[in-house]
Design an enzyme around this catalytic site. Structure first.
Site: not given
Length: 316
Positions: A59, A63, A91, A158, A188, A248
């Protein structure tokens, strides 16, 4: 004379169309040959004590790249009244900066002043995926570190509440396609979300409905039990998929079952093109991994820095 002019003009055109920083897989082969194993060891060491490290690093890199390119600006500390990216609202929940600090310290001991913080973060994000059971890949290197980091710029990231047109605009502004959007959303598969990022889907969805009708009812009920309407537990939230520490394609399978967390996840099912890609990645882990690697390399090649920082937290 005309021929000479033509050659000069062609060279000028080539130079002007070349990227600011030409990235190369072998960039540090001679100047810092032990770079990659050093970064990998730092990530491995951190993962021993904290299973959330891979999601945090992935992440963090995303960012970083979405603001002024992949220039390590997300790592910079705020100074005085100058609030840096890491302290911007989207953040505040970023963590595991110490992993990059530790890797940088180890790399500096081997190759002083050679490797950028931005490259270390790109490598750490790759390792985060690979060490979580995802695909490895060769990271093109040669990024420079940026000197500008503004909290206000985090508005460009986003948001989890974005619809498909907002997502498409955000990605296209950075040279990324709808295919990249769907593939990178697969990140995610790692991580956790606080209630505030999906509260809009489970309480007061609209004037008529309390819950987003695209959500699986029992799944929505389980989220509402964790995140009540007036939740006051700051740490409350849920994992982003059923195998939170494993990279996965479960994210896509759950998405098709109405068990996605964010509005931006659900948005991937609202156009035929993106829905077809979700279905493809849900049915083939191999297809997802191939697309993810291609899109990660593409995203992490957005450059924009100017220097090699000696301390990832402070401008030289």
């Amino acid at each position: 004379m005309a021929a000479i002019f033509t050659v000069i003009f062609a060279l000028l055109m080539f130079q002007s169309s070349s990227p600011v920083t030409a990235l190369n897989i072998n960039y540090y082969d001679h100047t810092c040959p032990r770079l990659e194993t050093t970064v990998t060891n730092a990530v491995k060491e951190a993962m021993k004590n904290d299973k959330t490290v891979p999601a945090a690093l992935l992440r963090m890199h995303f960012h970083d790249c979405f603001i002024r390119g992949c220039d390590g600006s997300v790592l910079l500390n705020s100074k005085g009244k100058k609030t840096a990216e890491k302290d911007g609202p989207p953040n505040i929940s970023l963590h595991a900066f110490y992993v990059i600090d530790n890797a940088k310290k180890a790399v500096e001991a081997l190759c002083p002043g050679v490797v950028s913080c931005a490259d270390i973060l790109a490598l750490a994000a790759r390792d985060a995926v690979a060490l979580s059971g995802g695909p490895p890949w060769d990271v093109p290197k040669g990024r420079k570190d940026g000197r500008i980091s503004k909290a206000t710029d985090t508005r460009q990231l986003p948001a989890p509440t974005f619809n498909i047109s907002q997502l498409q605009q955000s990605f296209s502004q950075r040279g990324l396609s709808m295919e990249d959007l769907v593939a990178l959303s697969g990140g995610h598969t790692l991580g956790f979300s606080h209630c505030s990022s999906f509260q809009n889907r489970i309480h007061n969805f609209n004037a008529i409905l309390d819950i987003d009708p695209s959500m699986n009812p029992s799944f929505a009920a389980s989220l509402r039990s964790v995140c009540p309407a007036h939740n006051k537990v700051k740490s409350a939230g849920t994992s982003l998929d059923s195998s939170v520490t494993v990279f996965d394609n479960a994210y896509y399978k759950l998405l098709l079952q109405g068990k996605s967390i964010f509005s931006s996840d659900q948005a991937l099912l609202t156009t035929p093109k993106t829905k077809a890609l979700v279905s493809k990645f849900a049915s083939s882990k191999t297809a997802f991994e191939k697309a993810f690697v291609q899109s990660m390399i593409k995203m992490s090649s957005i450059t924009g820095g100017q220097e090699i920082r000696l301390d990832c937290r402070v401008v030289n």
